[in-house]
Design a protein around this motif. Structure first.
Motif: not given
Length: 261
Positions: A1-10, A22-33, A152-156
Motif C-alpha cells: 500500500m502506497e501510504r504504508i511505504l510513504a510513512a516507512a520511507k519518511a 515531525k508529524a508525518l504527512a497527513k496522507d501517510a499517518v497510520p490510521r490505527d495501531e 501511538a500509531p506513529t510511535l509504533i
C-alpha cells in the motif's frame, strides 16, 4: 500500500539522518495501531542495511510508571536489530542518537519457536520456552520534535523509541531468581536514579512475553528460537547527556553497564 511505504520511507529517512521526526504527512499517518505495525514492518525492510537483521523485539509500556509517562495504557512492540545489540561495558557515542535514554529491563532469550498456530499463549506457556534471562539496558531515542503529539500509531511505526540494547551475562532459566522479587536499580554516574521490580512489568515479565507472542500470532507471525525479547522497563526512562555512565543492577540477574561518550 502506497501510504504504508510513504510513512516507512519518511521514518527511515529521519532515522538515517538523525533528524528529529515531525508529524508525518497527513496522507501517510497510520490510521490505527494495526496500520502502525504495518509501517513498522516496512520500515524494518528499509533499515536492514543500516541496523542488520531483526533478532528480537522490545515491549514498551508494560509498567504503570511507563504507561503513565507515555500516556498509553497497553503494551506496544518494536524491533531489536543485530547491529545494535551490545555487550556490557560498551562505549557508545551520544551523538549517534537524537536524544538518548535508558531503561532497566529483564531480557529473555528463547529456547524454541512460538509459532502463530500455537496461540493463544499464556505466561506459563511462554515461560517454558525461555532459555535464559539477561540484565539489560534498553537504549531508547527520543527521535521526535515532540513525541507527545504524535500518537501511538506513529510511535509504533517507528519501533516505539527502540534504539538497541546492552546485555549482561546470561542467566539460565533453571538458575534464575523469582522475577517478581527482582529489584532493578538504575545508577547513573554512580548515583541511583530510579528502581522498580519484576512485578511492575504487567504483574510478571512472562505476561509481557505472552502479550508479544499473542500480538504477533494475530498477525500470523511467530517468535523464534534464539530471539531476544526486552520485556519492558522496571523504571521511568532516564534521559542522558554525553559523558554519562550507566549501571543497571538487577538482584539475582547481575549487572550491565554502558557509557555514552
Amino acid at each position: 500500500m502506497e501510504r504504508i511505504l510513504a510513512a516507512a520511507k519518511a521514518i527511515a529517512s529521519a532515522r538515517r539522518s538523525r533528524a528529529p521526526l515531525k508529524a508525518l504527512a497527513k496522507d501517510a499517518v497510520p490510521r490505527d495501531e494495526a496500520e502502525g505495525y504495518q509501517v513498522q514492518r516496512a520500515l524494518h525492510d528499509l533499515l536492514q542495511a543500516q541496523v542488520g537483521s531483526l533478532v528480537g523485539y522490545k515491549i514498551g509500556c508494560t509498567s504503570a510508571v511507563m504507561q503513565e509517562y507515555i500516556g498509553i495504557d497497553h503494551p506496544c512492540g518494536g524491533g531489536v536489530f543485530e547491529k545494535v545489540v551490545h555487550d556490557s561495558g560498551v562505549q557508545l557515542a551520544a551523538a549517534d542518537y537524537v536524544h538518548v535514554g535508558v531503561e532497566c529491563e529483564i531480557a529473555v532469550r528463547l529456547a524454541r519457536n512460538l509459532a502463530a498456530s500455537e496461540a493463544p499463549f499464556t505466561a506459563e506457556w511462554v515461560g517454558e520456552a525461555i532459555e535464559a534471562y539477561y540484565p539489560a539496558i534498553e537504549i531508547v531515542d527520543d527521535r521526535y520534535v515532540k513525541w507527545e503529539t504524535l500518537g501511538a500509531p506513529t510511535l509504533i511505526a517507528d519501533d516505539f523509541f527502540a534504539a538497541g540494547c546492552v546485555l549482561g551475562e546470561a542467566v539460565p532459566r533453571n538458575t534464575a531468581p523469582d522475577l517478581l522479587r527482582v529489584t532493578g536499580r538504575a545508577i547513573i554516574n554512580g548515583k541511583e536514579e530510579s528502581r522498580g521490580t519484576g512485578a511492575d512489568v504487567l504483574g510478571h515479565p512472562h505476561n509481557a512475553l505472552a502479550w508479544l507472542a499473542n500480538h504477533l500470532a494475530a498477525e500470523g507471525r511467530g517468535l523464534h528460537a534464539g530471539q531476544i525479547v526486552l520485556t519492558g522497563s522496571l523504571i521511568k526512562t532516564v534521559w542522558l547527556k554525553a559523558g554519562d555512565s550507566v549501571l543497571m543492577e538487577l538482584d539475582g540477574l547481575g549487572k550491565v553497564e554502558a557509557t555514552f561518550t
